[in-house]
Design a protein around this motif. Structure first.
Motif, PDB file in Angstrom:
ATOM      1  N   SER A 140      83.748  51.983  -5.026  1.00 43.64           N
ATOM      2  CA  SER A 140      82.731  50.934  -5.091  1.00 43.64           C
ATOM      3  C   SER A 140      81.733  51.175  -6.223  1.00 43.64           C
ATOM      4  CB  SER A 140      81.988  50.833  -3.758  1.00 43.64           C
ATOM      5  OG  SER A 140      81.326  52.055  -3.451  1.00 43.64           O
ATOM      6  N   ASP A 141      81.648  52.426  -6.699  1.00 44.31           N
ATOM      7  CA  ASP A 141      80.738  52.739  -7.807  1.00 44.31           C
ATOM      8  C   ASP A 141      81.329  52.374  -9.167  1.00 44.31           C
ATOM      9  OD1 ASP A 141      78.975  53.791  -5.999  1.00 44.31           O
ATOM     10  OD2 ASP A 141      79.484  55.885  -6.391  1.00 44.31           O
ATOM     11  N   ILE A 142      82.642  52.276  -9.246  1.00 47.12           N
ATOM     12  CA  ILE A 142      83.309  52.150 -10.545  1.00 47.12           C
ATOM     13  C   ILE A 142      82.859  50.927 -11.342  1.00 47.12           C
ATOM     14  CG2 ILE A 142      85.566  51.655 -11.596  1.00 47.12           C
ATOM     15  CD1 ILE A 142      86.738  53.893  -9.951  1.00 47.12           C
ATOM     16  N   PRO A 143      82.780  49.717 -10.762  1.00 47.20           N
ATOM     17  CA  PRO A 143      82.332  48.577 -11.574  1.00 47.20           C
ATOM     18  C   PRO A 143      80.962  48.803 -12.216  1.00 47.20           C
ATOM     19  CG  PRO A 143      83.289  47.805  -9.522  1.00 47.20           C
ATOM     20  CD  PRO A 143      83.168  49.297  -9.401  1.00 47.20           C
ATOM     21  N   TYR A 144      80.040  49.409 -11.474  1.00 40.66           N
ATOM     22  CA  TYR A 144      78.698  49.652 -12.007  1.00 40.66           C
ATOM     23  C   TYR A 144      78.731  50.738 -13.089  1.00 40.66           C
ATOM     24  CZ  TYR A 144      77.621  47.141  -7.712  1.00 40.66           C
ATOM     25  OH  TYR A 144      77.587  46.210  -6.707  1.00 40.66           O
ATOM     26  N   LEU A 145      79.536  51.768 -12.856  1.00 40.36           N
ATOM     27  CA  LEU A 145      79.665  52.830 -13.853  1.00 40.36           C
ATOM     28  C   LEU A 145      80.295  52.298 -15.132  1.00 40.36           C
ATOM     29  CD1 LEU A 145      80.884  55.779 -11.590  1.00 40.36           C
ATOM     30  CD2 LEU A 145      78.725  55.664 -12.833  1.00 40.36           C
ATOM     31  N   VAL A 146      81.339  51.485 -14.985  1.00 40.47           N
ATOM     32  CA  VAL A 146      82.011  50.919 -16.159  1.00 40.47           C
ATOM     33  C   VAL A 146      81.046  50.044 -16.953  1.00 40.47           C
ATOM     34  CG1 VAL A 146      83.790  49.285 -16.895  1.00 40.47           C
ATOM     35  CG2 VAL A 146      84.339  51.056 -15.220  1.00 40.47           C
ATOM     36  N   GLU A 147      80.273  49.236 -16.251  1.00 37.80           N
ATOM     37  CA  GLU A 147      79.302  48.364 -16.922  1.00 37.80           C
ATOM     38  C   GLU A 147      78.264  49.187 -17.681  1.00 37.80           C
ATOM     39  OE1 GLU A 147      76.030  44.848 -15.846  1.00 37.80           O
ATOM     40  OE2 GLU A 147      77.266  45.739 -14.268  1.00 37.80           O
ATOM     41  N   SER A 148      77.775  50.239 -17.034  1.00 37.55           N
ATOM     42  CA  SER A 148      76.768  51.092 -17.664  1.00 37.55           C
ATOM     43  C   SER A 148      77.332  51.822 -18.878  1.00 37.55           C
ATOM     44  CB  SER A 148      76.238  52.101 -16.642  1.00 37.55           C
ATOM     45  OG  SER A 148      75.321  52.982 -17.228  1.00 37.55           O
ATOM     46  N   LEU A 149      78.538  52.381 -18.722  1.00 34.62           N
ATOM     47  CA  LEU A 149      79.163  53.103 -19.834  1.00 34.62           C
ATOM     48  C   LEU A 149      79.511  52.168 -20.981  1.00 34.62           C
ATOM     49  CD1 LEU A 149      81.513  55.495 -17.821  1.00 34.62           C
ATOM     50  CD2 LEU A 149      79.399  56.105 -19.003  1.00 34.62           C
ATOM     51  N   ALA A 150      79.962  50.956 -20.665  1.00 37.31           N
ATOM     52  CA  ALA A 150      80.289  49.976 -21.709  1.00 37.31           C
ATOM     53  C   ALA A 150      79.044  49.622 -22.519  1.00 37.31           C
ATOM     54  CB  ALA A 150      80.900  48.726 -21.088  1.00 37.31           C
ATOM     55  N   SER A 151      77.921  49.439 -21.842  1.00 35.18           N
ATOM     56  CA  SER A 151      76.660  49.141 -22.539  1.00 35.18           C
ATOM     57  C   SER A 151      76.262  50.296 -23.447  1.00 35.18           C
ATOM     58  CB  SER A 151      75.550  48.869 -21.518  1.00 35.18           C
ATOM     59  OG  SER A 151      75.852  47.743 -20.733  1.00 35.18           O
ATOM     60  N   GLU A 152      76.463  51.515 -22.949  1.00 33.97           N
ATOM     61  CA  GLU A 152      76.133  52.709 -23.729  1.00 33.97           C
ATOM     62  C   GLU A 152      77.013  52.806 -24.981  1.00 33.97           C
ATOM     63  OE1 GLU A 152      76.940  57.386 -22.951  1.00 33.97           O
ATOM     64  OE2 GLU A 152      75.799  56.359 -21.382  1.00 33.97           O
ATOM     65  N   ILE A 153      78.305  52.521 -24.827  1.00 30.99           N
ATOM     66  CA  ILE A 153      79.230  52.591 -25.960  1.00 30.99           C
ATOM     67  C   ILE A 153      78.920  51.498 -26.977  1.00 30.99           C
ATOM     68  CG2 ILE A 153      81.660  52.420 -26.649  1.00 30.99           C
ATOM     69  CD1 ILE A 153      82.335  53.579 -23.835  1.00 30.99           C
ATOM     70  N   ASN A 154      78.661  50.294 -26.498  1.00 30.06           N
ATOM     71  CA  ASN A 154      78.299  49.198 -27.404  1.00 30.06           C
ATOM     72  C   ASN A 154      77.056  49.539 -28.210  1.00 30.06           C
ATOM     73  OD1 ASN A 154      80.276  47.140 -27.092  1.00 30.06           O
ATOM     74  ND2 ASN A 154      79.408  46.564 -25.109  1.00 30.06           N
ATOM     75  N   LEU A 155      76.079  50.126 -27.542  1.00 32.20           N
ATOM     76  CA  LEU A 155      74.836  50.496 -28.216  1.00 32.20           C
ATOM     77  C   LEU A 155      75.083  51.550 -29.286  1.00 32.20           C
ATOM     78  CD1 LEU A 155      71.755  50.098 -28.233  1.00 32.20           C
ATOM     79  CD2 LEU A 155      71.579  51.966 -26.576  1.00 32.20           C
ATOM     80  N   ALA A 156      75.966  52.516 -28.981  1.00 33.45           N
ATOM     81  CA  ALA A 156      76.257  53.589 -29.937  1.00 33.45           C
ATOM     82  C   ALA A 156      77.009  53.067 -31.163  1.00 33.45           C
ATOM     83  CB  ALA A 156      77.080  54.677 -29.255  1.00 33.45           C
ATOM     84  N   PHE A 157      77.845  52.042 -30.954  1.00 30.09           N
ATOM     85  CA  PHE A 157      78.675  51.531 -32.050  1.00 30.09           C
ATOM     86  C   PHE A 157      78.031  50.394 -32.832  1.00 30.09           C
ATOM     87  CE2 PHE A 157      82.920  52.858 -29.875  1.00 30.09           C
ATOM     88  CZ  PHE A 157      82.741  54.159 -30.353  1.00 30.09           C
ATOM     89  N   GLU A 158      76.919  49.857 -32.344  1.00 31.57           N
ATOM     90  CA  GLU A 158      76.384  48.642 -32.965  1.00 31.57           C
ATOM     91  C   GLU A 158      75.884  48.844 -34.389  1.00 31.57           C
ATOM     92  OE1 GLU A 158      71.783  48.740 -31.208  1.00 31.57           O
ATOM     93  OE2 GLU A 158      73.147  47.144 -30.640  1.00 31.57           O
ATOM     94  N   ARG A 159      75.623  50.093 -34.767  1.00 35.38           N
ATOM     95  CA  ARG A 159      75.159  50.342 -36.135  1.00 35.38           C
ATOM     96  C   ARG A 159      76.279  50.198 -37.172  1.00 35.38           C
ATOM     97  NH1 ARG A 159      75.351  55.473 -33.797  1.00 35.38           N
ATOM     98  NH2 ARG A 159      76.683  57.004 -34.846  1.00 35.38           N
ATOM     99  N   HIS A 160      77.530  50.185 -36.703  1.00 32.40           N
ATOM    100  CA  HIS A 160      78.641  49.963 -37.622  1.00 32.40           C
ATOM    101  C   HIS A 160      78.769  48.476 -37.906  1.00 32.40           C
ATOM    102  CE1 HIS A 160      79.960  54.128 -37.284  1.00 32.40           C
ATOM    103  NE2 HIS A 160      79.784  54.031 -35.980  1.00 32.40           N
ATOM    104  N   PRO A 161      78.748  48.069 -39.166  1.00 38.85           N
ATOM    105  CA  PRO A 161      78.671  46.629 -39.507  1.00 38.85           C
ATOM    106  C   PRO A 161      79.838  45.791 -38.998  1.00 38.85           C
ATOM    107  CG  PRO A 161      79.172  47.985 -41.448  1.00 38.85           C
ATOM    108  CD  PRO A 161      78.785  48.923 -40.361  1.00 38.85           C
ATOM    109  N   ASP A 162      81.036  46.359 -38.876  1.00 39.64           N
ATOM    110  CA  ASP A 162      82.201  45.572 -38.462  1.00 39.64           C
ATOM    111  C   ASP A 162      82.439  45.584 -36.952  1.00 39.64           C
ATOM    112  OD1 ASP A 162      82.740  44.985 -41.121  1.00 39.64           O
ATOM    113  OD2 ASP A 162      83.966  46.792 -41.391  1.00 39.64           O
TER     114      ASP A 162
END
Length: 286
Positions: A140-162
């Motif tokens: 039951s924790d997995i959807p929330y963990l996936v959402e949180s981790l996805a946001s973290e990964i998006n934030l880390a990669f957003e500085r790459h222009p492409d």
């Protein structure tokens, strides 16, 4: 969890310090934990507070505490029992008030029995015990963990222009919930990272997660089987029990896709798998 305990306590406005015990150099452990005075050893060019002093009135989190050597355990026990530390090279005793939280993936009770972990230190630490279940037991924790981790990964990669921000679809989350995740949260985090890197689309699907996973070879534990004369076992029953566990695991891993499950189990066809399922009384509708 250590941060949550600290933040929920009356010590929340005081410092929390963290150290991975597995990364503590044996020659510097006293200095790191208890501090040192100037000139205490080569390279000690100034006075330094140890982690116990830094965490005074707050919390000290000792991650992987099972990695500490017996010698270090003795010195740690003294600090816990007496509430005092002594800097390396100093004869002055410093009183400290620290909540100590330890974490480990090891079985400390077994280590106590085998003499690898001090019994007195174990019982000094084991006042409150929190067991963190593996990820596969927290579906039951997995959807929330996936959402949180996805946001973290998006934030880390957003500085790459492409890079384009990505989301994970519901079918991918359902696929994730069916995997064993033996490496727990770290394995999930790394798998999501690979999926984000390898996938051009902005929506991550189940096949993208599957392609990003690293699969480990199953190995027999090689445990010797011993039987006493006169002892009897039903080998066929044991084999069927073993088969059933693997069939159920394979079906779960591939979302009840019979062809994929048959491939995973080394069977020549999905019909062969169905024959096994009927024999082993596995419900085809689940």
């Amino acid at each position: 969890m250590a941060n949550a305990i600290h933040n929920a306590s009356v010590r929340a406005d005081k410092p929390i310090r963290t150290i991975n015990c597995g990364a503590l150099p044996e020659s510097l452990v006293d200095s790191i934990l208890f501090g040192h005075v100037k000139g205490a050893f080569t390279g000690a060019n100034s006075e330094r507070k140890g982690l116990f002093e830094q965490a005074d009135l707050g919390t000290l989190f000792l991650d992987e505490i099972g990695e500490l050597s017996l010698d270090v355990q003795v010195r740690l026990l003294r600090a816990l029992q007496q509430g005092e530390v002594q800097r390396v090279g100093d004869d002055k005793v410093i009183n400290v008030d620290v909540r100590v939280i330890g974490a480990t993936h090891r079985d400390l009770m077994k280590m106590v029995v085998s003499g690898q972990f001090r019994e007195d230190l174990f019982y000094r630490l084991a006042v409150g015990i929190v067991k963190l279940p593996p990820l596969r037991e927290r579906l039951s924790d997995i959807p929330y963990l996936v959402e949180s981790l996805a946001s973290e990964i998006n934030l880390a990669f957003e500085r790459h222009p492409d890079f384009k921000s990505k989301k994970i679809c519901d079918t991918a989350i359902n696929f994730i919930k069916k995997q064993p995740w033996q490496g727990n949260i770290r394995e999930l985090w790394n798998t999501l990272n690979r999926a984000f890197i390898q996938t051009e689309a902005t929506l991550i699907k189940a096949k993208d997660i599957a392609n990003a996973m690293l699969y480990r070879e199953h190995s027999d534990d090689g445990e010797e089987i011993l039987l006493s004369i006169g002892q009897s076992v039903n080998v066929e029953q044991l084999v069927d029990k073993y088969k059933k566990k693997y069939v159920v695991a394979a079906l779960k891993a591939c979302g009840n896709n019979y062809s994929k499950a048959a491939d995973m189990l080394g069977l020549k066809s999905h019909q062969r798998l169905k024959d096994w399922m009927r024999k082993l009384d596995i419900d085809e509708t689940k």
